[in-house]
Design an enzyme around this catalytic site. Structure first.
Site, mmCIF file in Angstrom:
data_model
loop_
_atom_site.group_PDB
_atom_site.id
_atom_site.type_symbol
_atom_site.label_atom_id
_atom_site.label_comp_id
_atom_site.label_asym_id
_atom_site.label_seq_id
_atom_site.Cartn_x
_atom_site.Cartn_y
_atom_site.Cartn_z
ATOM 1 N N LYS A 1 0.858 -1.187 0.000
ATOM 2 C CA LYS A 1 0.000 0.000 0.000
ATOM 3 C C LYS A 1 0.899 1.244 0.000
ATOM 4 O O LYS A 1 1.546 1.552 0.995
ATOM 5 C CB LYS A 1 -0.913 -0.014 1.229
ATOM 6 C CG LYS A 1 -2.038 1.029 1.196
ATOM 7 C CD LYS A 1 -1.605 2.349 1.744
ATOM 8 C CE LYS A 1 -2.723 3.389 1.623
ATOM 9 N NZ LYS A 1 -2.239 4.758 1.889
ATOM 10 N N GLU B 1 10.845 17.972 12.749
ATOM 11 C CA GLU B 1 11.074 17.665 11.345
ATOM 12 C C GLU B 1 10.219 18.557 10.451
ATOM 13 O O GLU B 1 9.008 18.676 10.636
ATOM 14 C CB GLU B 1 10.758 16.194 11.056
ATOM 15 C CG GLU B 1 11.139 15.766 9.656
ATOM 16 C CD GLU B 1 10.938 14.278 9.426
ATOM 17 O OE1 GLU B 1 11.644 13.716 8.571
ATOM 18 O OE2 GLU B 1 10.076 13.682 10.094
ATOM 19 N N CYS C 1 13.893 12.191 4.108
ATOM 20 C CA CYS C 1 14.152 11.976 5.526
ATOM 21 C C CYS C 1 15.627 12.179 5.842
ATOM 22 O O CYS C 1 15.994 12.476 6.977
ATOM 23 C CB CYS C 1 13.705 10.577 5.946
ATOM 24 S SG CYS C 1 14.404 9.254 4.931
#
Length: 1019
Positions: free
Chosen positions: A689, A904, A804
Site C-alpha cells: 500500500k 522535522e 528523511c
C-alpha cells in the site's frame, strides 16, 4: 630542443633549484606527498599560527608516533614502542629526512614558540611554492610577471584563478574581474616595448593581451541537463566581455573544463562566435583536449565549424588537466571513462589531432600546449612540412613549469605563450594542487626528463603502446542468475544527462507520460486487476490541475482479499528455491532498466521529482532488486556450525509470512521496490500500500512485479487515501511483518497497533520502521567552503528538502560562520524554483496542499524564533502554475531548543546554528530526538575522527553530501527516533524478514557415526 634544455639546468643559487628540491622532498614518499598536498589545500583557511601548527602535527605525525603525554616524540616510553614506530616507517620506505621532519613537527604544545616558528616557516614555504605557479593577485603584480615574461621573449594568457562559481553574486564578481583585466591590460600594453617574436607574425601584428575565460566561473548553472537555458545565460555574460575585447584589441580564449560540459561548451562557442557582431573577429579561441576519447572527432567538428564561420578560429590543443578527477567521477557513477586509460594513448591522440588541425591551417590556427618535448617537436616538424605560417602556430606552456623548455623554444625562434594564473591564493589552491600533481606524477614528462634518456622520451606513442600492457577495468553488474553472481556487487549507473541522447530519451518519455494523463490504474489482488466503484485521482504537484492517473481505491474488504491472496500464495512461494525467487528480482531489475525513462517520467509528474532525482530513484530500485537477490544466494546456504563427534549443527533462515509494505511518496519506486524485493526473495508474500500521492507509481511497480514472473498473490497492490488502510494492515492478524517508511508520529502509531494484535499463527508481529530525521552537518573552521556550501545546499534543498535524510540543520564553527553563511545564502538565492519537468529546475514544488501549509506555518514560527537571512518568494510560480511552490528559506542564529531546530520540517527550510568549538558542535549535533544521517566538512584529521566517533546517527558522511546512499556502498538506517537501525541495502537487511532456525542432529546410530564426508554427501 633536448640539447638546449640540458644546457639550462638551474644552479643552487637560483630559486628553481630550491623549488625542485622541495618538490623532490614531497615525492620522496607517497604518504608524505598526500599529506603535503592536503596540507597545502587547507592552508588558506588557517588564519593563525596555532591552528597551522595543530594541522601540521595532525597531518605529518603518524598516529602511532604522536605523544600520549607532554613528552616529545623521541622520548616515547616504552622504548620498544619507539623502535616499532621507526621500523614501520622504514618498512614503508620513508627516508630519514622525513622521519626527522615528523619528529620536528610533534610539538609538545601547538602554541609553543617552537610550534609557531615551524608554522611560520611552513606558511612561508607554501607561499613561495604557490608564488612560483601564480603570477599575482592584482593587475600591478600581474604586469610585473608579464614584463618578466616579455623580457624572456615570452607571450602570456591571463587565467583568472578559481573553481566554478557557486552563486550569481560570485559569477558577477568573476565577470567584473575579467572586464577589469580586458579594460586595464590594453592600457598597460600600449607602453610595453615591442618584442617582435611575440608581438607580430609574418608582418602582421598580434594582440598583446590574451585572456582565458572559464565558463563555470561566469555561470553557476552551466549544466548540460538544461542546455538551452545554460547557453542563454552564458551568452548573456560573455557578450559584454567579447565587446570589450574587440574594443581593446584583446584575444579572448574560452577554456575547456570537465567532460560533462565539453559538448555544451563547444555548442555555446559555435553559436556565439557565429553571431554577426562577433563572426568577423579572429582573436577568439577554444580548447580541445587530447586525453579525451572524443578528441579526433572534436577536432573534425571544430575544423568544419571554422570553415562555415569563414573567419579563422584559434584552437588550444592540450592533453587535459582533469584526468584523475574524470576517472574517479566516471568510476563512482559507473560510466565509461571519457579519457584514454593510458598516457601513450593521449600522446598519440595529441599527435593525430596536431596533424588534423595543422592541415586545416587556413581555417584553424593552433596553439600547442604541452611540456612534452616529443609532442612539441612533432608539432614544429609538421608545421615545417605543411608550411604553416607564423600567424597560425604557437607553443604554450604553464607559468612556473618547464622553464628550460620555454627557453629552448624561444632560442629556436618559436612563439611561446605562457598560461599565467592570476588571483588570490585562496582561489588558486585547486589550480596549485593540480600543478603539484603534474610536477610529481610518475608519468610526468618534466619528472622523467631528468632521469630518462632522450631517445626513450622521443619514442613514438604507438611504439610505447605496443610495449605497454592494457589496463584492467572491472566489469559492470550482471542481472542473470549464474554461478559468478557472487562477484563484488556493482551499482547500476544513473543516466548521464550531459549526453544529448539521454536528454532526448527523457523528454520523449515525458511526452509519452503526458499522453497518458488521467489513465485508470487497477488494484492487483491474487494476480487479478481489480477495479472498484471509487477512483482516487493523483495530481501533478507542479500543476495540480493535471490529473496524472485515476487509481482504484480499495475498501477494507479489498484489503482482506489481498491479505488472503498473499497468505494462500505464501504456502507455495516459501517452498520455491532461493534461486527461483532471486531470478524474479533479476527479471524485475531488467524490466526497470528497460523502462527507466518512463518510470522516471511518471515520478516527475506524480511526485514532482526533478530529472536527476527521479532517475536516481529508478537506479536505486534496480540496485535493491539485484543486491537482495545476490544476498539471498549468500544467506540461503545452510550454515554449518561447529560440529562435535556424533552431532551435526545447522543454522538457516525461514520466511515469516505475509508482509505489509507501507511506503512513502518521496521515493515512490526505490523504497517500495526495496521492501518488496527483500520480502519476496526471502520467501514471504506482500500486500503493498503506497502513500496516496504516489499511487500511480505504486501501481506501475506492482504491474512490473507481475510481469517479472512473480506468481499470483506474491505481490498484491491496494491503494486508498488517508491512514485507514495502512492501520488496518498493521492490525490484521494474518500479517506477520509490517515494513513502514514515513513520519515519526505515524510510525509510532503503526508500531503500537501492530503490537496489540498477535498473528493467526500465533506469533508476535515484527515491525520494521524507517522514520524521519532532523539531520545536521557540521562545518569546521578549516572546511573547504566550496565543498561545504555545495554539500549543504544539496542536502537541504534537493527535492525541496523532502527527504528523511535531508540536511535541516547546519552547525558552523564561529571562525567560519560569516564567510560560510554569506556564500550559502547567495548560492541558495540563485537556485531555480520551478516545475519538476523543467530540467533547469533545482527546487520543485512540495508534494501537496497540506505539506505546503505545514511548511509555511513553520516558516512563520522560524521568523519568531530566529533571524531569517533568506526567503525566496515563489508567489508568481504559484499564480502561474497553481502548484505548491516554496523557495529556499534559511534561518541564522537558531537556538538549539527552537522548534525549527528540533521538529522535522519536510521542506526547503534550513536552520544555521553557531558553535564555539568542535565539542560544542558535536553536542548540538546530538541534541535531537532523531539520529538518521549527518556529516562534517573538515580538514582536521583529529576533528574528523572525533566527530565520526561521537556523532549519533545511522549514516555519517565526511566531506560530502548527506543524501544519496546506495545499496551495498552505504547501507541506510537510523538510530534513536529515526528507526530500529535496520540497514537498508546492507548485508543484514534480509534477516529482518526472516526467522532464524537452528537444527541439531544426532548422527550416532548403534555406536556408529558416519564420517563428515558421508554426512555432507547425504545433505
Amino acid at each position: 630542443m633536448f640539447d638546449r634544455i640540458r644546457g639550462t639546468q638551474p644552479f643552487i643559487w637560483q630559486r628553481e633549484w630550491w623549488l625542485d628540491r622541495l618538490l623532490r622532498l614531497c615525492t620522496a614518499d607517497e604518504w608524505f606527498k598526500v599529506q603535503a598536498f592536503r596540507f597545502v589545500d587547507v592552508l588558506p583557511m588557517l588564519h593563525n599560527d596555532v591552528e597551522l601548527a595543530r594541522h601540521l602535527r595532525e597531518y605529518f605525525v603518524p598516529p602511532q608516533q604522536r605523544h600520549l603525554s607532554e613528552a616529545p616524540w623521541e622520548h616515547l616510553d616504552p622504548k620498544l614502542e619507539r623502535e616499532r614506530a621507526l621500523r614501520e616507517l622504514e618498512d614503508r620506505g620513508r627516508q630519514g629526512r622525513i622521519r626527522r621532519l615528523c619528529r620536528l613537527l610533534n610539538f609538545r604544545r601547538d602554541n609553543s614558540l617552537h610550534a609557531r616558528l615551524i608554522a611560520r616557516l611552513a606558511r612561508r614555504s607554501a607561499l613561495m611554492l604557490a608564488g612560483h605557479f601564480i603570477a599575482g593577485s592584482t593587475v600591478e603584480e600581474a604586469q610585473h610577471a608579464i614584463l618578466r615574461l616579455r623580457r624572456q621573449h615570452l607571450a602570456f594568457t591571463i587565467d583568472v584563478l578559481g573553481e566554478a562559481a557557486l552563486s550569481r553574486a560570485e559569477a558577477e564578481a568573476y565577470q567584473a574581474t575579467y572586464l577589469h583585466l580586458v579594460s586595464e591590460l590594453p592600457r598597460h600594453a600600449a607602453t610595453w616595448k615591442s618584442v617582435p617574436l611575440i608581438d607580430e607574425a609574418d608582418g602582421q601584428p598580434l594582440p598583446r593581451v590574451n585572456v582565458s575565460v572559464k565558463l563555470t566561473s561566469l555561470h553557476p548553472g552551466f549544466d548540460a541537463i538544461a542546455p538551452e537555458a545554460a547557453k542563454a545565460r552564458a551568452k548573456q555574460v560573455l557578450r559584454p566581455l567579447l565587446r570589450k575585447a574587440i574594443e581593446g584589441g584583446v584575444f579572448l580564449h574560452i577554456d575547456m573544463e570537465h567532460y560533462a560540459i565539453k559538448d555544451l561548451t563547444l555548442e555555446l562557442c559555435e553559436e556565439l562566435f557565429m553571431e554577426p557582431e562577433f563572426r568577423d573577429w579572429p582573436h577568439v579561441g577554444i580548447v580541445l583536449q587530447a586525453y579525451l576519447k572524443d578528441g579526433d572527432r572534436d577536432a573534425e567538428r571544430v575544423i568544419e565549424y571554422a570553415r562555415r564561420r569563414g573567419t579563422p578560429l584559434w584552437v588550444r590543443l592540450v592533453k587535459g588537466a582533469y584526468w584523475d578527477s574524470e576517472t574517479v567521477w566516471a568510476d563512482a557513477a559507473g560510466w565509461p571513462w571519457p579519457v584514454w586509460e593510458q598516457k601513450w594513448q593521449s600522446d598519440a591522440c595529441f599527435e593525430r589531432m596536431t596533424r588534423a588541425l595543422l592541415s586545416a591551417w587556413p581555417h584553424v590556427r593552433t596553439a600547442f600546449a604541452s611540456h612534452n618535448v616529443r609532442s612539441l617537436a612533432h608539432a614544429m616538424a609538421l608545421r615545417e612540412l605543411l608550411e604553416v605560417p607564423g600567424t597560425a602556430f604557437e607553443l604554450q606552456m604553464l607559468y612556473g613549469m618547464g622553464d628550460p623548455i620555454k627557453r629552448a623554444a624561444v632560442e629556436m625562434g618559436q612563439r611561446c605563450r605562457v598560461y599565467t594564473p592570476y588571483g588570490p591564493l585562496l582561489a588558486g589552491m585547486a589550480y596549485f594542487i593540480r600543478r603539484l600533481l603534474e610536477n610529481t606524477a610518475n608519468e610526468s614528462f618534466l619528472r622523467q626528463a631528468t632521469e630518462t634518456p632522450p631517445e626513450e622520451l622521443l619514442r613514438s606513442p604507438e611504439e610505447v603502446g605496443r610495449r605497454t600492457p592494457p589496463p584492467e577495468r572491472p566489469s559492470l553488474i550482471r542481472y542473470e542468475f549464474e554461478e559468478p553472481i557472487m562477484d563484488p556487487f556493482v551499482n547500476v549507473p544513473n543516466t548521464d544527462f550531459s549526453r544529448e541522447d539521454s536528454r532526448r530519451r527523457m523528454a520523449a518519455a515525458l511526452e509519452r507520460a503526458r499522453g497518458q494523463l488521467g489513465r485508470k490504474m487497477a488494484l492487483l489482488i491474487g494476480g487479478n486487476r481489480i477495479e472498484t466503484r471509487r477512483w482516487m485521482p493523483t495530481l501533478n504537484p507542479s500543476r495540480p490541475a493535471e490529473v496524472v492517473a485515476q487509481v482504484a481505491s480499495a475498501d477494507l474488504q479489498a484489503v482482506d482479499r489481498a491479505v488472503e491472496a498473499a497468505a494462500e500464495a505464501f504456502q507455495t512461494w516459501r517452498r520455491q528455491p532461493p534461486s527461483v525467487r532471486a531470478e524474479c528480482l533479476f527479471a524485475l531489475a531488467r524490466l526497470m532498466e528497460e523502462r527507466r525513462f518512463d518510470l522516471a517520467a511518471l515520478e516527475i509528474l506524480e511526485c514532482a521529482k526533478p530529472w536527476r532525482e527521479a532517475d536516481a530513484d529508478v537506479s536505486e530500485a534496480i540496485d535493491y532488486c539485484n543486491y537482495y537477490a545476490k544476498e539471498m544466494v549468500r544467506i540461503s546456504t545452510h550454515v554449518r556450525m561447529r560440529d562435535i563427534p556424533g552431532e551435526m549443527n545447522r543454522y538457516f533462515y525461514c520466511p515469516r509470512g505475509v508482509v505489509a509494505v507501507l511506503s512513502p511518496w518521496n521515493f515512490p519506486l526505490a523504497i517500495p521496490a526495496g521492501q518488496i524485493a527483500a520480502a519476496v526473495v526471502t520467501g514471504n508474500t506482500v500486500v503493498f500500500k503506497p502513500a496516496s500521492p504516489a499511487s500511480a507509481c505504486g501501481a506501475a511497480l506492482a504491474e512490473l512485479c507481475a510481469e517479472a514472473g512473480m506468481p499470483p498473490g506474491v505481490v498484491n497492490f491496494v491503494a486508498g487515501p488517508g491512514p485507514e488502510l495502512g492501520e488496518y494492515l498493521a492490525r490484521h492478524p494474518k500479517v506477520a511483518t509490517v515494513a513502514f517508511t514515513g513520519s515519526r508520529d505515524v510510525g509510532v502509531r503503526i508500531n503500537r497497533l501492530a503490537a496489540e494484535v498477535v498473528t493467526t499463527r500465533p506469533a508476535l508481529k515484527r515491525v520494521i520502521l524507517e522514520l524521519g530525521g532532523k539531520n545536521a552537518i557540521i562545518v569546521d573552521s578549516d572546511a573547504d567552503l566550496d565543498e561545504a556550501v555545495k554539500g549543504v545546499i544539496h542536502g537541504a534543498f534537493a527535492y525541496a528538502g523532502q527527504k528523511c535524510s535531508a540536511c535541516s540543520r547546519v552547525i558552523v564553527l564561529e571562525a567560519a560562520h560569516d564567510r560560510f553563511l554569506e556564500r550559502l545564502v547567495e548560492t541558495a538565492r540563485g537556485l531555480r524554483v520551478g516545475p519538476a519537468d523543467d530540467p533547469a529546475t533545482s527546487i520543485p514544488p512540495v508534494i501537496d496542499r497540506t505539506a505546503f501549509e505545514t511548511i509555511c506555518r513553520y516558516i512563520e514560527i522560524g521568523k519568531r524564533e530566529a533571524r531569517c537571512v533568506l526567503e525566496v518568494d515563489a508567489t508568481e510560480l504559484v499564480k502561474q502554475f497553481g502548484g505548491y511552490y516554496i523557495g529556499p528559506v534559511i534561518f541564522d542564529d537558531v537556538r538549539p531548543e527552537a522548534r525549527i531546530a528540533q521538529e522535522e520540517i519536510f521542506g526547503p527550510v534550513l536552520s544555521v546554528l553557531r558553535a564555539a568549538s568542535i565539542d560544542e558542535a558535536i553536542e548540538l549535533f546530538n541534541r535531537s530526538d532523531y539520529g538518521l544521517t549527518g556529516g562534517i566538512f573538515s580538514r582536521s584529521p583529529a576533528n574528523i575522527q572525533k566527530a565520526q566517533a561521537e556523532c549519533e546517527c545511522g549514516n555519517f558522511y565526511i566531506n560530502r553530501k548527506v543524501t544519496g546512499s546506495r545499496p551495498d556502498l552505504q547501507p541506510y538506517g537510523g538510530l534513536k527516533m529515526s528507526g530500529f537501525g535496520a540497514r537498508v541495502g546492507g548485508p543484514d537487511y534480509l534477516i529482518q524478514f526472516c526467522e532464524p532456525r537452528t537444527v541439531t542432529e544426532n548422527t550416532l546410530r548403534r555406536g556408529f557415526a558416519p564420517s563428515e564426508e558421508i554426512v555432507e554427501a547425504l545433505g
